[in-house]
Motif scaffolding. Structure first.
Motif, PDB file in Angstrom:
ATOM      1  N   CYS A 116       5.089  -7.294  -2.713  1.00  0.00           N
ATOM      2  CA  CYS A 116       5.041  -7.618  -1.291  1.00  0.00           C
ATOM      3  C   CYS A 116       6.033  -8.745  -1.009  1.00  0.00           C
ATOM      4  O   CYS A 116       6.033  -9.774  -1.691  1.00  0.00           O
ATOM      5  CB  CYS A 116       3.623  -8.041  -0.899  1.00  0.00           C
TER       6      CYS A 116
ATOM      7  N   GLU B  84       2.999  -4.575  -6.906  1.00  0.00           N
ATOM      8  CA  GLU B  84       2.390  -3.331  -6.427  1.00  0.00           C
ATOM      9  C   GLU B  84       1.128  -2.956  -7.187  1.00  0.00           C
ATOM     10  O   GLU B  84       0.224  -2.346  -6.632  1.00  0.00           O
ATOM     11  CB  GLU B  84       3.395  -2.183  -6.447  1.00  0.00           C
TER      12      GLU B  84
ATOM     13  N   VAL C 220      -2.134  -4.412  -5.407  1.00  0.00           N
ATOM     14  CA  VAL C 220      -2.467  -4.097  -4.012  1.00  0.00           C
ATOM     15  C   VAL C 220      -2.876  -2.634  -3.898  1.00  0.00           C
ATOM     16  O   VAL C 220      -2.556  -1.824  -4.763  1.00  0.00           O
ATOM     17  CB  VAL C 220      -1.276  -4.397  -3.062  1.00  0.00           C
TER      18      VAL C 220
ATOM     19  N   LEU D  89       1.410  -0.415  -0.524  1.00  0.00           N
ATOM     20  CA  LEU D  89       2.618  -1.195  -0.320  1.00  0.00           C
ATOM     21  C   LEU D  89       3.550  -0.371   0.567  1.00  0.00           C
ATOM     22  O   LEU D  89       3.944   0.728   0.195  1.00  0.00           O
ATOM     23  CB  LEU D  89       3.277  -1.508  -1.667  1.00  0.00           C
TER      24      LEU D  89
ATOM     25  N   CYS E  59       2.266  -5.551   1.797  1.00  0.00           N
ATOM     26  CA  CYS E  59       1.023  -4.978   1.270  1.00  0.00           C
ATOM     27  C   CYS E  59      -0.007  -4.850   2.377  1.00  0.00           C
ATOM     28  O   CYS E  59       0.124  -5.420   3.459  1.00  0.00           O
ATOM     29  CB  CYS E  59       0.481  -5.838   0.123  1.00  0.00           C
TER      30      CYS E  59
END
Length: 112
Positions: free
Chosen positions: A10, A17, A20, A23, A32
């Motif tokens: 993010c 990635e 989260v 994304l 995100c």
């Protein structure tokens, strides 16, 4: 020759990635789902047809306080997650304070 896949993160909070749920990508930037949520709260805190705080009635300003406070709390939560991750990586309080423009002690007092 195989190209190595670039690790995505993010652009706002820095979470990779793998940490989260979603994304979203744009031209050389990513955001995100948590940061999108914070952005949505910021937008919700600003009344429709906003023409300046001075033009709002007392009732409208009072009604907007709860949403504005929720936005601040959501932003603080994202900041705390970033600080916690930096500390997990053994980044010093001095480095964190320098990045925030405050002393090591001020960073420690605020985020520990």
């Amino acid at each position: 020759m195989l190209k190595r896949k670039k690790s995505l993160a993010c652009s706002f909070c820095g979470k990779p990635e793998r940490e989260v749920r979603r994304l979203i990508g744009g031209p050389d930037v990513h955001i995100c789902d948590d940061c999108v949520g914070v952005c949505n709260r910021i937008l919700e805190a600003t009344p429709d047809g906003f023409e300046g705080w001075e033009r709002m009635s007392d009732e409208d300003l009072l009604a907007a306080l709860k949403t504005a406070e929720a936005t601040v709390e959501a932003t603080r939560a994202v900041l705390q997650i970033q600080i916690d991750e930096l500390r997990r990586r053994a980044v010093s309080w001095a480095a964190i304070g320098a990045a925030l423009g405050v002393s090591r002690q001020a960073a420690w007092e605020r985020f520990s």
